[in-house]
Design a protein around this motif. Structure first.
Motif, PDB file in Angstrom:
ATOM      1  N   THR A 484       0.644  -1.239   0.523  1.00  0.00           N
ATOM      2  CA  THR A 484      -0.270   0.248  -0.071  1.00  0.00           C
ATOM      3  C   THR A 484       0.817   1.178  -0.228  1.00  0.00           C
ATOM      4  OG1 THR A 484      -1.396  -1.336   1.163  1.00  0.00           O
ATOM      5  CG2 THR A 484      -1.529   1.010   1.005  1.00  0.00           C
ATOM      6  N   ARG A 485       2.157   1.343   0.479  1.00  0.00           N
ATOM      7  CA  ARG A 485       2.749   2.537   0.958  1.00  0.00           C
ATOM      8  C   ARG A 485       3.502   2.700  -0.541  1.00  0.00           C
ATOM      9  NH1 ARG A 485       7.142   4.239   4.265  1.00  0.00           N
ATOM     10  NH2 ARG A 485       8.334   2.171   4.014  1.00  0.00           N
ATOM     11  N   THR A 486       4.137   1.419  -0.499  1.00  0.00           N
ATOM     12  CA  THR A 486       4.545   1.645  -2.210  1.00  0.00           C
ATOM     13  C   THR A 486       3.995   2.612  -3.392  1.00  0.00           C
ATOM     14  OG1 THR A 486       4.415  -0.317  -2.200  1.00  0.00           O
ATOM     15  CG2 THR A 486       6.856   0.590  -1.441  1.00  0.00           C
ATOM     16  N   SER A 487       2.720   1.825  -2.647  1.00  0.00           N
ATOM     17  CA  SER A 487       1.795   2.029  -4.368  1.00  0.00           C
ATOM     18  C   SER A 487       1.121   3.469  -4.079  1.00  0.00           C
ATOM     19  CB  SER A 487       0.325   1.545  -3.979  1.00  0.00           C
ATOM     20  OG  SER A 487       0.723  -0.017  -4.360  1.00  0.00           O
ATOM     21  N   ILE A 488       1.393   4.270  -3.164  1.00  0.00           N
ATOM     22  CA  ILE A 488       1.497   5.418  -2.739  1.00  0.00           C
ATOM     23  C   ILE A 488       2.426   6.449  -3.407  1.00  0.00           C
ATOM     24  CG2 ILE A 488       0.140   7.478  -1.014  1.00  0.00           C
ATOM     25  CD1 ILE A 488      -1.474   5.501   0.641  1.00  0.00           C
ATOM     26  N   MET A 489       3.167   6.065  -3.138  1.00  0.00           N
ATOM     27  CA  MET A 489       4.418   6.708  -3.116  1.00  0.00           C
ATOM     28  C   MET A 489       4.893   6.520  -4.662  1.00  0.00           C
ATOM     29  SD  MET A 489       7.058   5.171  -0.002  1.00  0.00           S
ATOM     30  CE  MET A 489       8.721   5.610  -0.667  1.00  0.00           C
ATOM     31  N   GLU A 490       3.907   5.737  -5.677  1.00  0.00           N
ATOM     32  CA  GLU A 490       3.857   5.401  -6.945  1.00  0.00           C
ATOM     33  C   GLU A 490       3.002   7.106  -7.795  1.00  0.00           C
ATOM     34  OE1 GLU A 490       3.351   1.808  -8.187  1.00  0.00           O
ATOM     35  OE2 GLU A 490       5.293   1.678  -7.703  1.00  0.00           O
ATOM     36  N   GLN A 491       1.804   7.275  -7.163  1.00  0.00           N
ATOM     37  CA  GLN A 491       0.956   8.499  -7.147  1.00  0.00           C
ATOM     38  C   GLN A 491       1.581   9.611  -7.967  1.00  0.00           C
ATOM     39  OE1 GLN A 491      -1.839   6.774  -8.216  1.00  0.00           O
ATOM     40  NE2 GLN A 491      -0.526   4.780  -7.424  1.00  0.00           N
ATOM     41  N   LEU A 492       1.193  10.291  -8.417  1.00  0.00           N
ATOM     42  CA  LEU A 492       1.228  11.451  -8.760  1.00  0.00           C
ATOM     43  C   LEU A 492       1.197  12.618  -7.903  1.00  0.00           C
ATOM     44  CD1 LEU A 492       2.107  13.924 -11.660  1.00  0.00           C
ATOM     45  CD2 LEU A 492      -0.829  14.000 -10.941  1.00  0.00           C
ATOM     46  N   ASN A 493       0.401  12.339  -7.222  1.00  0.00           N
ATOM     47  CA  ASN A 493       0.211  12.965  -5.994  1.00  0.00           C
ATOM     48  C   ASN A 493       0.435  12.319  -4.606  1.00  0.00           C
ATOM     49  OD1 ASN A 493      -1.769  15.601  -7.199  1.00  0.00           O
ATOM     50  ND2 ASN A 493      -2.831  13.838  -7.509  1.00  0.00           N
ATOM     51  N   GLN A 494       1.489  11.932  -4.798  1.00  0.00           N
ATOM     52  CA  GLN A 494       1.864  11.332  -3.604  1.00  0.00           C
ATOM     53  C   GLN A 494       2.171  12.011  -2.529  1.00  0.00           C
ATOM     54  OE1 GLN A 494       5.723  10.682  -2.329  1.00  0.00           O
ATOM     55  NE2 GLN A 494       6.743  10.820  -4.410  1.00  0.00           N
ATOM     56  N   LYS A 495       2.277  13.802  -2.610  1.00  0.00           N
ATOM     57  CA  LYS A 495       2.799  14.342  -1.352  1.00  0.00           C
ATOM     58  C   LYS A 495       1.676  14.761  -0.466  1.00  0.00           C
ATOM     59  CE  LYS A 495       7.593  16.403  -2.769  1.00  0.00           C
ATOM     60  NZ  LYS A 495       8.391  16.841  -3.198  1.00  0.00           N
ATOM     61  N   ARG A 496       0.856  14.364  -1.214  1.00  0.00           N
ATOM     62  CA  ARG A 496      -0.465  14.902  -0.603  1.00  0.00           C
ATOM     63  C   ARG A 496      -1.186  13.572   0.696  1.00  0.00           C
ATOM     64  NH1 ARG A 496       1.050  19.368  -0.152  1.00  0.00           N
ATOM     65  NH2 ARG A 496      -0.564  19.772   1.115  1.00  0.00           N
ATOM     66  N   ILE A 497      -0.866  12.606   0.207  1.00  0.00           N
ATOM     67  CA  ILE A 497      -1.405  11.672   0.660  1.00  0.00           C
ATOM     68  C   ILE A 497      -0.662  11.125   2.111  1.00  0.00           C
ATOM     69  CG2 ILE A 497      -1.768   9.250   0.484  1.00  0.00           C
ATOM     70  CD1 ILE A 497      -2.899   9.805  -2.336  1.00  0.00           C
ATOM     71  N   ARG A 498      -1.057  11.011   3.207  1.00  0.00           N
ATOM     72  CA  ARG A 498      -0.066  10.773   4.266  1.00  0.00           C
ATOM     73  C   ARG A 498      -0.959   8.886   4.411  1.00  0.00           C
ATOM     74  NH1 ARG A 498      -0.914  13.380   8.888  1.00  0.00           N
ATOM     75  NH2 ARG A 498      -1.442  12.369  10.342  1.00  0.00           N
ATOM     76  N   TYR A 499       0.045   8.239   4.648  1.00  0.00           N
ATOM     77  CA  TYR A 499      -0.771   6.650   4.842  1.00  0.00           C
ATOM     78  C   TYR A 499      -0.192   5.980   6.475  1.00  0.00           C
ATOM     79  CZ  TYR A 499      -0.662   1.831   4.334  1.00  0.00           C
ATOM     80  OH  TYR A 499      -1.021  -0.051   4.740  1.00  0.00           O
TER      81      TYR A 499
END
Lengths: 620, 233
Positions: A484-499
């Protein structure tokens, strides 16, 4: 009256002495000598958690409305006092009279979550009550358990004399009358328990025998005495307007988790989410009358002086008169300078309008609980929330100034694939994109969007469609959180998402206890004897102690957790009924496997079996 | 309209800390129906100020808080309404209307009178009583005061306005202003230190008898209980 069970020296040494002295606004004072029944009501966790529990306040008020009963409260002493009480041999006491629990007629324990089981033993032990029902003498209190975990009482069966199955409002009066008769006749504890088991809704574990097959599964579960029912139906309040409700709840001195008036607007839930135990246990939906709620809100605000009120239910948006109620509360609370704390509502025009009236947009956040990242998975769990619902809701809220979004998901759902997990990250990213598309740069005065995605680990629970399902182990959980964490880091807006993700080890042990059988009593006692209490508090959870206790007692954790149950297996809780029948759950398990959604109770009756119990939407 | 409320705290309530007493009064005022004024803004709060926080474990017969009200039905009704919602251990003793422009409760505090007596089974050591007997002839009473950054030497003597002590009780009137607030147990501890004895605060019960405001000036102090600056209403 200034009697205290703890001396001044102890009270001034421990953290938050207010946890142990009683004397709060609206706490009940009676002369213990004037009653026939002294009831110690226990929430086996620290005061601030226990005092936030509505059910306890309801029963406290109900029992104290009986002239022949004095109900008092007792909570788990925090670890600092626990140590002192053991060293100085101080028996556990109730807050109101400060008298030892051991002198009471009943010790009632509400069991809200599995990870409090060691605290139940702490309470018994500090009270000087033998841990096991079998070792108790005639003058020990009758130990009775209730609450959601009583729906699979087997792992703790040996520690209780009686379990109350279902809603507490209905059967206690009959139990108290029986107890008085038993006291008058001086009949034995055993005789009393046999009669109690015949009242209905009450399970007396010592009157049942279990035999096991060679593979460890249950072969038979039968009453061991004549006239004891082999099947127990839950107790349920059918007319919510007649049900007692605390008009003057206790107001703690110290800040507790739920430091506000709590208005229970309905019980039960129309949505049949397949992972959700509460959604099945409290079926069918029973609404409270809106006019009654309005009166009740005013009475409770007057009686407590609380500066906040909140609504309680499993799904407040589904309450039929929600708009009328909230509009009333907004007007009433504005006059009184009282805040309204809204439960998470479905995001639509009405809720956005309401939220903007009662919350500070800059400080509050939107909450969505998609529970799963992909539509496929949401169909499996029957979570009737689509991606379009979420994006539409987010768009509306962003347009009205909100920037913070909280998302809740589960990992480890049955049949979950990596693709489903990656869906979590993709959904979070789509919400962020929605923000940037909706709010032009110059209008982003509250800053850019901030998304917090949290995952918990799925734990199959009794009386759900997933009661047969395999659970993931700790390693799988951690791997999934990592994905989940690595997938979030691959996203365009990853800086706006905390996990954030939940602790895996404690989830695994919760899974063990949730679907455990009687053999686990030994494990729980071993863990307690290793010094474990407050397992639900991360700091105190000791995974090693649990693993070694299982090993010492010959318990294979995988048997209870990762194993998929055969559909025809006799489950430890099959002798209980929560109103929803097993055939319905079997059908739901099958539909889950096929990814087929089941409509909610308002759309259509699905024949769960609970329709005879006075449901708001049930066919007459 | 600003009302100064005098209250007493004893019994079980001594275990409730200052911040919780504040919360307690907020709820009691709502419950009593007193027409308290609220601040403006998104989350309005009751306009309320406490004189001097009381430590946990201390009994008091002279605590004060000021509240801003919009209307009232007379002093007796005000006191009665508030007393009707008190729990055992809290008692409203007095209420006075403050003249406009009175400093808020906290800023008004100048001094406090304390009594300290040994708890059951405890006593003041003879060595300490001997030292206390020489109080008047002491030029200074130096104690170490720990601050966040370092340790400071403080002379208690100029902050002690009245002092007497016998085997039953220590009596003192001390500075309680924000600039020089001292505690009765600081004096007691200083005497224990001088005697070379260990001081255990749990052995002694402290009672705040009353809290005072200064109606004189800086050089000629005239201390009166804080509810003597207001008027009947």
């Amino acid at each position: 009256m200034t009697k205290t069970a703890l001396n001044d020296k102890i009270l001034l040494k421990i953290d938050k002495p207010a946890r142990y002295i009683g004397n709060e606004i609206n706490s009940v004072v009676k002369d213990p000598a004037s009653v026939d029944i002294r009831f110690a009501m226990c929430f086996p966790d620290v005061y601030e958690i226990g005092m936030s529990h509505l059910g306890m306040q309801i029963l406290y008020n109900l029992f104290n409305s009986y002239d022949d009963c004095y109900c008092e409260r007792v909570f788990s002493p925090w670890t600092d006092l626990d140590k002192i009480m053991r060293e100085e041999h101080i028996p556990l006491f109730c807050l109101e009279s400060q008298d030892p629990v051991k002198d009471f007629d009943f010790l009632g324990i509400t069991i809200q979550y599995e990870m409090c089981y060691t605290n139940i033993l702490q309470v018994l032990d500090l009270s000087g009550i033998p841990l096991r029902s079998a070792d108790r003498k005639e003058d020990d209190p009758i130990v009775i358990g209730g609450g959601p975990c009583a729906y699979n009482p087997e792992p703790i069966a040996d520690f209780f004399d009686i379990f109350y199955i279902g809603e507490g409002e209905t059967k206690y009066r009959a139990l108290f009358d029986l107890y008085k008769e038993h006291k008058r006749k001086r009949s034995s504890r055993k005789e009393f328990l046999i009669e109690a088991a015949k009242l209905g809704g009450l399970y007396v574990p010592s009157l049942y025998e279990v035999t096991y097959k060679e593979d460890g599964t249950i072969e038979s579960f039968k009453p061991s005495a004549e006239g004891i029912p082999d099947h127990i139906d839950k107790e349920i309040v059918t007319d919510m307007s007649e049900a007692p409700y605390p008009e003057n709840p206790i107001v703690p001195f110290i800040k507790v988790t739920q430091d506000r008036v709590v208005l229970e607007i309905q019980r039960g839930c129309i949505r049949g989410c397949r992972f959700c135990q509460a959604g099945q246990l409290y079926r069918p939906v029973r609404e409270r009358d809106v006019n009654w709620l309005k009166e009740q809100a005013v009475k409770m605000l007057n009686a407590t002086g609380h500066e906040e009120i909140s609504l309680s239910s499993l799904s407040s948006s589904d309450y039929s008169a929600l708009e009328e109620l909230i509009n009333f509360l907004i007007e009433e609370c504005d006059k009184r300078h009282v805040n309204i704390s809204l439960p998470s509502l479905r995001i639509d025009n009405f809720s956005v309008d309401v939220m903007s009236k009662v919350q500070d947009i800059k400080k509050s956040s939107l909450t969505f609980a998609p529970e799963a990242g992909s539509q496929r998975m949401r169909n499996v769990i029957n979570k009737g929330l689509t991606e379009e619902d979420i994006l539409k809701g987010a768009r509306l809220a962003f347009a009205n100034g909100w920037t913070r979004v909280k998302l809740y998901f589960m990992l480890g759902l049955p049949g979950e694939t990596d693709e489903d997990i990656r869906g979590i990250a993709e959904l979070a990213d789509k919400i962020a994109r929605e923000f940037f598309d909706t709010v032009p740069k110059e209008e982003r005065k509250n800053g850019p969007v901030q998304i917090v995605a949290s995952t918990s680990f799925f734990i199959p629970k009794p009386f759900t469609a997933f009661q047969w399902a395999p659970m993931n182990n700790s390693k799988q959980f951690i791997d999934k959180a990592y994905l989940t964490r690595t997938s979030i880091m691959e996203q365009l807006n990853q800086k706006r998402i905390r996990y954030n993700w939940h602790e895996a080890d404690v989830s695994f042990i919760e899974g063990l206890l949730a679907r455990g059988d009687r053999k686990l009593s030994d494990v729980i006692e071993s863990v307690y004897k290793k010094g474990c209490i407050f397992d639900s508090w991360g700091d105190y959870f000791n995974n090693e102690a649990w693993l070694s206790a299982c090993e010492e007692n010959g318990i294979d954790i995988d048997f209870y957790t990762t194993r998929e149950r055969d559909i025809d297996e006799l489950l430890p809780w099959d002798f209980l009924s929560c109103g929803v029948n097993k055939d319905f759950l079997k059908r739901e398990w099958q539909r889950a496997k096929e990814g087929v959604v089941t409509p909610n109770c308002r759309e259509q009756c699905n024949g769960c079996g609970a329709f005879g119990l006075g449901g708001f939407y049930c066919p007459r | 309209m600003k009302v100064r409320v005098k209250f007493a705290k004893d019994g079980l309530m001594v275990y409730i800390g200052h911040l919780d007493i504040l919360r307690y009064f907020q709820k009691c005022i709502r419950k009593s129906g007193i027409d308290i004024a609220y601040s403006k803004g998104f989350s309005p709060h009751q306009i309320m100020s406490f004189a001097a926080p009381l430590g946990v474990g201390i009994i008091s017969s002279g605590e004060y808080m000021d509240i801003e009200i919009n209307s009232h039905e007379g002093r007796d009704k005000f006191i009665e309404d508030l007393n009707s919602v008190m729990v055992p251990g809290m008692r409203i003793l007095n209420a006075v209307m403050l003249p406009d422009g009175t400093d808020n409760a906290m800023a008004s505090v100048a001094a406090a009178r304390y009594k300290v007596h040994p708890k059951e089974g405890k006593e003041f050591p003879k060595e300490v009583l001997d030292i206390a007997a020489a109080f008047d002839s002491m030029e200074s009473i130096i104690v170490m005061k720990e601050t966040k950054k370092n340790t400071l030497e403080v002379d208690l003597k100029p902050h002690i306005y009245e002092f007497s002590m016998d085997e039953k009780e220590l009596n003192c009137l001390v500075d309680a202003s924000s600039s020089g607030n001292i505690k009765s147990t600081q004096i007691l501890k200083a005497f224990f230190d001088m005697a070379g004895l260990e001081f255990n605060p749990l052995d002694y019960q402290v009672i705040r008898v009353d809290t005072y405001t200064n109606i004189g000036d800086e050089n000629n102090m005239k201390l009166v209980p804080m509810d003597q600056v207001g008027e009947m209403f």
